[in-house]
Scaffold this active site. Structure first.
Site, PDB file in Angstrom:
ATOM      1  N   GLY C 237     -17.142  -9.761  -3.895  1.00 54.81           N
ATOM      2  CA  GLY C 237     -17.604 -10.810  -4.797  1.00 54.81           C
ATOM      3  C   GLY C 237     -16.579 -11.915  -5.010  1.00 54.81           C
ATOM      4  O   GLY C 237     -15.423 -11.817  -4.566  1.00 54.81           O
ATOM      5  N   HIS C 238     -16.997 -12.938  -5.723  1.00 55.29           N
ATOM      6  CA  HIS C 238     -16.114 -14.090  -5.929  1.00 55.29           C
ATOM      7  C   HIS C 238     -14.899 -13.732  -6.779  1.00 55.29           C
ATOM      8  O   HIS C 238     -14.986 -12.954  -7.708  1.00 55.29           O
ATOM      9  CB  HIS C 238     -16.853 -15.294  -6.509  1.00 55.29           C
ATOM     10  CG  HIS C 238     -17.634 -15.071  -7.755  1.00 55.29           C
ATOM     11  ND1 HIS C 238     -18.354 -16.079  -8.339  1.00 55.29           N
ATOM     12  CD2 HIS C 238     -17.845 -13.982  -8.513  1.00 55.29           C
ATOM     13  CE1 HIS C 238     -18.953 -15.605  -9.400  1.00 55.29           C
ATOM     14  NE2 HIS C 238     -18.668 -14.350  -9.538  1.00 55.29           N
ATOM     15  N   ASN C 239     -13.784 -14.319  -6.393  1.00 56.71           N
ATOM     16  CA  ASN C 239     -12.520 -14.166  -7.119  1.00 56.71           C
ATOM     17  C   ASN C 239     -11.939 -12.766  -7.076  1.00 56.71           C
ATOM     18  O   ASN C 239     -10.982 -12.459  -7.798  1.00 56.71           O
ATOM     19  CB  ASN C 239     -12.665 -14.628  -8.578  1.00 56.71           C
ATOM     20  CG  ASN C 239     -12.995 -16.101  -8.636  1.00 56.71           C
ATOM     21  OD1 ASN C 239     -14.132 -16.493  -8.879  1.00 56.71           O
ATOM     22  ND2 ASN C 239     -12.017 -16.911  -8.335  1.00 56.71           N
TER      23      ASN C 239
END
Lengths: 344, 344, 344
Positions: C237-239
């Site tokens: 996922g993002h980050n």
């Protein structure tokens, strides 16, 4: 894009603390923002980064204003206001109108001049695109596909024949819409394929994450309502119907012919079995397995948080012998009751 | 395609009730069928739609004939007969023989005139295709790939070098066959890649769902038997061997070097660990985790149906303290036995 | 490639038993190796194949030398030595320098002469490739992508704009790097997309399996450290930040903003929730659900091995009534204690 803080405050109805002439050029996180950035504080666990932020402005709730070392916009829902402002500062690029010379377009297909068809895209026959549709590099649209205005397909997306897509949709790379559902019938000689003759119908404002798959219907269509948002690698089986504004996190899956209501939130890796009905506004937590219809909206779970493996092994051992334990408890109750009675 | 009901009855040995001259043009579901459609009733939960159906004919079991408001074909297995009739009414399109001018074909490659190589497809060197093979738009075949007669690859499929594919296979978009297996060896400096020099060998009549991946073998080959059907996003690790006519639903996964028997049914999201043997005719229910070999065919499960989240949290709390509970039960038994003995 | 056994012994510091002039041309498994092959014995369960092997040489631990019917190399870690030797015997093919005439390259892009850009690849503007980078057929690189020397992208890979990739990486087909993270904010009118303006930064020696997805950051970047190896269909996922030399097996997933430490081993289908911190050297077993940060390295699990389904149903029934069982046990303890006291 550069916008004055005062303008943002007016646009989104926020109280402004600090210099209204502050110029905002970009977004930034509390921790790493540089001058000219606007940040936000929504999740309390990031509060520790507020005092030291180098952002030029922060969107936050009223309660945090005293701790904020810089200009700020006060909002009841800082994350939502951030979403709007981020879109103002970082608008999605407009399609560069035109069909790349390496793209291939079938016959009877209608592509308005405002569309961008990128290099290597392959578009079938009798396709109908709305204004400003973007088809990314090496994406493929089968015959008879319809895509409405302002929808965007990233690179390497596959849309099979007959799929209909609404307005302002965004499909990320590797998405496959309209592949055959898993329809097979058992015969003495092995499995026989059941032709999948339905299509997929997708509403407006639907976003599909990378490598997500939505199968075409067996007979009737598979349907995704307006505002549905699916994360990466979500699987939607044939003839599933998903209500408006329902969202699913990555690696969730819905088996064939299930109807998921509107405004549901389905967590990552959750699985919903086939032929069920899930009520509007249901929340299924990540990793849960739903094997019966859900009539009453609420929050549902069946996931077990990880333990140290040795301890977990012992728990599993106990779990596998629960029947025995229950039997022993019952026997003990019986003996106790008897003794109790007997000794009176 | 239009066929008289009498002809279908003869073709599939069904008793016919109603007008034998009924003309059937397409399939339809009981609920939404229009005139000229044939429908079926297999799953009893759809029985409620029988009385009101507008289908021109229905395939059903003898017991439902009295309730059927229209012509019908009686079959022991209505779904199987439906599968055959649907294929008659909606035949898969024949490849449009020829190589699209934007396709790229390597040297030493043999492509019979009856094949269709779609726009943007890239085919490596020394590839060998059988008659009527279809390679969809932007699909890629590596060097030395072999694909037998009548197999079809949809758009954006990737087949890596040396993969061998049987007859009448159907691979949906996003399938990746023959990528490297996950072979890594630990060294003091980090993980070292183990070259994956085996191939993938796929039998006849194999269907692979969208975005499914089958890794090449580390040394020997990964093998999918005849008639294997895998749904979307199924992962098959290196050196897995899957027996004939085994099927797996979406998001299932099989880790490296496991042998899955013939005629197994593996549910969606089920996971099978590596280096195991799964007996022929084993059924693994959706979401189950198989971590030991299965010697005795049967039905296996380890999935827990979702509960209301508050109740589930309490159950998990209890579960995590099962050891304690077991200890207390034992202590109680001991005290009781002692007391019992002592009091005599 | 043909190498004398003596040369391999010297190269990897192994004691050699048997004929040092033995010529090794390829790898083989103990069971199926032919003359000229080198095999290895690492997993004791394959020991049964040692006595009958037709390999010309085997890499094994000292203890197995007496059982070995052929020449052998003695190593403390036979699998690691095998990895090195297999790479010597089966080197990855060098890129065939050049840009295929059907590839499309944007403006301001720098592609050294040593790179190979395969047929149908589409490369955006201002892309910067290092020496000997290979971009496979129909792969797509967005604008401003950077890829360092000797990295390889297989067919149909999608790399979105602004992604930065280190040296000697290998991404398999269907990989999607830098698609938007799942960022949505709730509004009264439905979900509002949160622009994802971060990028993805990938270190050196990273391998990503087929159809794996790594989302771009919401504001800051998503980061994969050096030597990270992800199997097929892994979702990042993002980050998310993943430390050096961490590996994840297929269908694992990590939700947004989680930091996974260095040298972790995450099993297949394991799920790690968002906003967590996982300590260096943590092992999460296949299928486990991690919903809290892990501070202490160790081995974690929450997976339940499959049972015969009838037995499992009874266990689940008991599990769902654990609260009741706990209450009855407590009541019994109370009564016993009271009685015990009372009867004294």
């Amino acid at each position: 894009m550069a916008i004055q803080l005062a303008e943002l405050a007016v646009r989104y109805g926020c109280e402004l603390h600090g210099d209204p002439d502050t110029v905002i050029k970009q977004v930034g996180s509390l921790e790493t923002a540089v001058d000219g950035s606007i940040s936000f504080l929504a999740n309390a666990s990031y509060r520790k980064h507020l005092a030291g932020t180098a952002a030029s402005a922060v969107i936050l709730r009223e309660a945090f204003v005293p701790e904020c070392p810089t200009a700020c916009l006060v909002a009841d829902d800082p994350y939502l206001v951030y979403a709007y402002i981020a879109a103002d500062l970082h608008p999605a690029s407009e399609p560069a109108a035109g069909i790349h010379p390496t793209a291939v377009v079938g016959s009877g297909t209608r592509i308005p001049d405002s569309c961008e068809i990128a290099a290597g895209a392959v578009i079938g026959n009798n396709v109908n695109l709305g204004e400003r549709v973007y088809v990314g590099p090496n994406s493929v649209l089968g015959d008879d596909v319809e895509i409405s205005t302002d929808s965007r397909l990233a690179a390497n997306v596959s849309v099979c024949s007959g799929v209909r897509i609404g307005e302002r949709c965004l499909f990320h790379s590797g998405v496959v819409i309209g592949a055959d559902g898993f329809g097979i019938a058992q015969s003495p000689e092995g499995w026989v394929k059941v032709p999948q003759v339905g299509a997929v119908v997708i509403g407006n404002d639907v976003e599909l994450g990378a490598n997500t798959t939505v199968d075409r219907g067996a007979i009737d269509d598979t349907v995704l309502g307006n505002g549905v948002k699916l994360d990466n690698m979500v699987q939607i089986g044939h003839n599933v119907i998903i209500g408006d504004h329902t969202v699913m996190a990555s690696q969730a899956g819905v088996s064939g012919s299930t109807r998921v209501g509107a405004r549901c939130v389905i967590g990552g890796k959750a699985g919903i079995a086939g032929h069920l009905e899930i009520a509007d506004d249901t929340v299924v937590l990540g990793g849960a397995s739903v094997s019966k219809s859900i009539v009453r909206p609420g929050m549902y779970s069946s996931v077990i948080p990880a333990e140290e493996a040795g301890k977990w092994r012992r728990i599993v051992g106990r779990l596998k012998r629960l029947d025995d334990m229950a039997g022993r408890l019952k026997a003990l109750e019986k003996r106790f009751n008897k003794k109790d009675t007997g000794s009176n």
